[in-house]
Design a protein around this motif. Structure first.
Motif, short mmCIF file in Angstrom:
data_model
loop_
_atom_site.label_atom_id
_atom_site.label_comp_id
_atom_site.label_asym_id
_atom_site.label_seq_id
_atom_site.Cartn_x
_atom_site.Cartn_y
_atom_site.Cartn_z
N GLN A 293 0.84 -1.20 0.00
CA GLN A 293 0.00 0.00 0.00
C GLN A 293 0.87 1.25 0.00
O GLN A 293 0.51 2.28 -0.59
N MET B 117 -4.56 -1.73 -8.29
CA MET B 117 -4.55 -2.63 -7.14
C MET B 117 -5.79 -3.49 -7.17
O MET B 117 -6.89 -3.00 -7.45
N ILE C 72 0.37 -2.84 -8.91
CA ILE C 72 0.90 -3.06 -7.56
C ILE C 72 0.64 -4.51 -7.15
O ILE C 72 -0.50 -5.00 -7.30
N LYS D 165 -7.65 0.26 -1.46
CA LYS D 165 -7.32 1.47 -2.23
C LYS D 165 -7.70 2.75 -1.47
O LYS D 165 -7.01 3.75 -1.55
N GLY E 94 1.76 1.78 -3.48
CA GLY E 94 0.61 2.39 -4.17
C GLY E 94 0.53 3.89 -3.89
O GLY E 94 0.23 4.69 -4.79
N MET F 101 -6.57 5.46 -9.11
CA MET F 101 -6.42 4.08 -8.62
C MET F 101 -7.65 3.28 -9.03
O MET F 101 -8.76 3.81 -9.12
N SER G 230 -2.38 3.78 -10.00
CA SER G 230 -2.03 2.63 -9.19
C SER G 230 -3.10 1.55 -9.38
O SER G 230 -4.24 1.73 -8.95
#
Length: 919
Positions: free
Chosen positions: A87, A102, A399, A108, A90, A377, A100
């Motif tokens: 994280q 994820m 990520i 997130k 990220g 994200m 990012s």
């Protein structure tokens, strides 16, 4: 070969990039013990310390390790959550202005706190932008605890808040809100007449949650603010009756683009029908006089042929409610543009609302490119990485997950027809249900959801249906989709925003079961019992195989399929996913290669028999890539056209800002006046022409029309040395004299206000007309491709000419209004009356299909405070949402759905009208 070896030895470029950030994560981890030793007060004081460091010359990158370590520790103390190392990576990606990617369930929302806090320290404002109001409110409240603990202010932008609340929210260090609200506030700000009325600050940094949904799915539809035009209900009804009586051989329908073209036979037939109905101005269908009728005819045909009830829209409370193709939600208040919504209303026989004219518009591409720094994200961005880079210059970094993904993704199951497929799906769900494995089923439309529901009823499987008809309950239904034996049918899982946890969601169970129970030992005991039940149930679900995600067909975009799959297997949980397909699925029927159909049909597939193969999955993926490429071209096309308008929009908005910021605009007005005089004289007396060639009578007429002036032109012409320049100078002198006499009769401050007001109102009027002209130009410029011309180049050329004409007309109109203005002292407003304020709508509209993807909430779509000083004077009289105890407008004839005269931005029924109702 060499590339594969290099990748195997060194890792992919993404893996190397992620590895390079491990050093920074090590620096953050090294500070953990030091930060843990700080008291709460000392941890809060870190923010002031960082601000001092920035003021002394340090950069955000230099304070990043300590700032991230501070956020991690504050999160543990306030939220009870500690950021994982992945994280942290990220968060670094977000801070660098990248995307990012994820997986679902990787946290997130918590990742965003890192980059948000770091960038908010500067005090320039950070916007955290989500896809719906629920997420904006939830995240602002949830993560706001962390920010406030660290000494930062947090605001949230949602519908139904007034101008003062909006301004306060934008002035906060961190502002949460939806993409539509931010975009509409920008457009509304640039329609206001005083700088003090504007709510937004200069753009600094934005983080987009579900960035692919905002910048890809919704980016083909510009944001549009529009005002009503005249009612044409009878025309819609008449044309709809004609369309319903058409022979299918008279037209050709293209399902890919949702467009319809007439055959030669159809053109003659429809011409005859329209003439018989008295709807044609001339005999020829395609004469310019019949443009409006042809436009509405095409929309009526699309409404009847291409737009299907319960798939594209539903009828609710005698209204057409659009269904969001990406989320399956009802889009209350949203409307299709260009007469399409009215055509659907005529088709279904409901009340027809009037069309609207564009007042301001912008695409998401051009809106978000105004941010100096932008990041985002999502769980699914890699498939659109090329588009993110081409349009926004945003890099995508994948990520790694905190724990390895344990979900099993099985090959697609392929059936001959829809009935066979749904029978197989119902059987598979029943089998999983019998062993207690929770099932989440993804469908692409309400119709398919309800069809599957009928199959499950026959199988005796208890289930919940989540679609547009169940909007209010969706978060509660999704939250419990991971419980033992649960079966949840969902129309497209994009943007749901609720985590599916195996065994059930604690927060929602407490809310549902203990909502009315007061705080105390009894409630604590009940919470402990629910926690124990969830833990035990989670173990049983894991033994059954985790969440089973079942897709009833492939979506046009691989991202949407991945979003559905990503619901299973969060945080290392076991899971299973499988898609069921058949020849009748829209994706295969419209976009699949012919060879796919022929091979499948020739394989003598028995009824009820299924096959699965890698070749088939590859063919499906090829079809999806084809659609994604086509959709990208559509979005790119929208950007190309809006880029042309964007250059003009910048000029107009910058001009408005300069006018609002200026103490006086007399120099601007004087230049406009002189330019107008110059144009009038040059038109009548062209350079290099002889006096006998001058159009003096025409000049007299134009001077009277534009300036209200009748100079002795005939007497001047008797002079031998008269030149156009001399005529111009003399007209200027007379105009200046007349204007000076007028200004002398008025208070100077009042005249400055008048000039600014006339200038802004005239600018807004002509900009509105210009937008309408550009809209019409876009509709027809595509036809020039038949003449071997590039439509976009033609559009650029025409738009440039139209903009030059706009500026000329603006100069002349402002000059005329000020010259002919009869200035009087303002009369006191009669008791109990207020000026009528324009009503306008917000829309998020596809210029090609007319699809509207915005939320026209009660408060956000009406902006009474734009049009005068009422918003500025209403603060003392009205609190947020009109919470005062008396209604100063009682007794006045104000429609309940009209904007409240107080300027709050809410409808009257939700503001002062609500006070009357309570009284």
């Amino acid at each position: 070969m060499l590339k594969s070896l290099t990748k195997a030895f060194f890792g992919s470029s993404n893996e190397r990039y992620v590895r390079s950030m491990r050093k920074t994560v090590d620096q953050i981890n090294a500070l953990e013990e030091q930060i843990q030793a700080l008291s709460d007060e000392e941890l809060t004081a870190q923010t002031d310390k960082f601000r001092e460091q920035l003021a002394s010359g340090k950069t955000l990158d230099q304070i990043l390790p300590e700032a991230f370590a501070t956020v991690r520790e504050a999160s543990i103390r306030v939220l009870g959550m500690r950021h994982f190392d992945v994280q942290m990576i990220g968060g670094i990606v977000l801070h660098r202005g990248e995307i990012s990617e994820m997986r679902t369930g990787e946290g997130k929302t918590l990742v965003a706190t890192l980059a948000t806090y770091l960038n908010a320290i500067e005090g320039k404002g950070v916007h955290v932008i989500t896809v719906n109001d629920y997420l904006a409110r939830r995240d602002a409240e949830w993560m706001g605890q962390l920010y406030r603990f660290l000494g930062l202010t947090v605001g949230v932008i949602v519908p139904n808040i007034d101008e003062f609340q909006r301004r306060d929210a934008y002035n906060a260090d961190i502002t949460y809100g939806t993409n539509n609200e931010f975009g509409f506030d920008y457009l509304r700000d640039n329609m206001k007449h005083e700088r003090g009325q504007m709510v937004q600050r200069p753009f600094n940094y934005a983080i987009l949650d579900e960035v692919d949904s905002i910048l890809v799915d919704e980016a083909r539809t510009p944001l549009i603010i529009s005002g009503p035009t005249e009612d044409k209900s009878d025309l819609y009804v008449s044309i709809d009756a004609i369309v319903k009586d058409l022979d299918p051989d008279w037209y050709e329908a293209d399902e890919k683009s949702k467009n319809i073209t007439w055959t030669e036979e159809g053109t003659d037939a429809i011409e005859a029908k329209l003439s018989e109905a008295g709807l044609l101005e001339t005999e020829n269908l395609y004469d310019v006089e019949n443009t409006l009728v042809i436009h509405h005819l095409d929309q009526a045909l699309r409404a009847n042929i291409m737009f299907k009830r319960d798939t594209d829209y539903i009828v609710k409370d005698d209204k057409i409610v659009i269904i969001d193709e990406f989320t399956g939600r009802m889009m209350e208040g949203r409307r299709w543009s260009n007469g399409l919504h009215q055509a659907v209303e005529a088709k279904e026989g409901v009340k027809i609302e009037p069309e609207n004219q564009t007042l301001a518009s912008i695409t998401f591409q051009n809106y978000f490119r105004m941010y100096p720094k932008l990041s985002g994200m999502t769980g699914t961005a890699a498939t659109e990485a090329a588009e993110f880079w081409d349009i926004y210059k945003l890099n995508v970094a994948e990520i790694p997950t905190h724990k390895p993904v344990a979900r099993i993704d099985e090959d697609d199951q392929f059936y001959k027809n829809t009935m066979d497929k749904f029978q197989a799906i119902a059987k598979a769900i029943r089998e999983k249900n019998e062993i207690g494995q929770p099932v989440l089923v993804g469908t692409v439309s309400i119709e398919k959801s309800e069809l599957l529901s009928q199959f499950l009823d026959k199988e005796g499987v208890k289930h919940a249906v989540l679609n547009a008809r169940m909007h209010e309950q969706e978060a509660h239904i999704v939250a419990q989709a991971g419980r033992i034996g649960s079966v949840t049918i969902a129309t497209n899982m994009a943007g749901r925003g609720t985590d599916i946890q195996l065994g059930g969601n604690l927060e929602f169970r407490i809310e549902d079961e203990l909502g009315d129970m007061p705080e105390g030992p009894e409630r604590d005991e009940a919470v402990a019992r629910i926690k124990q039940e969830i833990a035990e149930e989670k173990e049983r679900v894991i033994e059954a195989g985790g969440l089973f995600v079942l897709g009833t067909e492939r979506h046009e975009s691989r991202r949407i399929d991945n979003q559905l799959r990503g619901r299973s297997g969060r945080q290392g949980d076991p899971g299973l996913s499988r898609f069921y397909l058949c020849l009748e699925d829209d994706l295969l029927r419209i976009f699949g290669p012919d060879t796919l159909f022929s091979k499948m049909m020739n394989s003598n597939l028995e009824d009820g028999e299924a096959i699965g193969s890698k070749w088939l999955s590859k063919a499906i993926e090829t079809a999806q890539k084809k659609v994604e490429g086509r959709n990208y071209e559509v979005r790119k096309n929208v950007v190309q056209y809006d880029d042309v308008m964007n250059d003009q929009r910048k000029v107009i908005y910058e001009q408005r800002a300069e006018i609002m910021d200026s103490e006086t605009v007399d120099e601007v007005v004087l230049d406009m006046r002189y330019d107008t005089i110059n144009a009038l004289v040059e038109e009548a007396c062209p350079p290099g022409s002889y006096p006998e060639q001058w159009k003096i009578e025409g000049l007299k007429t134009r001077l009277d029309e534009v300036l209200g002036l009748s100079p002795p032109l005939d007497a001047w012409l008797e002079e031998d040395t008269l030149e156009p320049e001399i005529i111009e100078e003399r007209i200027r002198a007379e105009v200046d004299q007349q204007m000076d006499a007028k200004v002398a009769r008025v208070d100077p401050s009042m005249w400055r206000t008048i000039e600014k007001s006339v200038l802004l109102q005239t600018l807004d009027h002509h900009w509105k007309e210009h937008l309408a002209t550009l809209d019409a130009l876009r509709q027809v410029v595509g036809l020039r491709a038949h003449a071997q011309k590039q439509p976009i180049n033609e559009y650029k050329q025409e738009a440039f000419g139209l903009f030059e004409r706009l500026l000329e007309t603006l100069r002349e109109d402002v000059t005329t209004k000020l010259m002919k203005l009869d200035v009087r002292e303002p009369e006191p407003m009669p008791q109990g009356s207020l000026p009528d304020l324009p009503d306008f709508l917000t829309g998020h509209i596809d210029p090609l299909t007319g699809l509207d993807n915005s939320n026209d909430g009660d408060g956000s779509s009406r902006q009474a405070g734009l049009f005068g000083s009422l918003a500025g004077s209403s603060r003392a009289a009205v609190g947020p949402g009109g919470s005062e105890t008396s209604n100063p407008y009682a007794g006045m004839e104000i429609s309940r759905n009209a904007p409240c005269p107080c300027g709050s931005g809410n409808k009257y029924k939700h503001c002062h009208g609500a006070v009357s109702a309570r009284a």
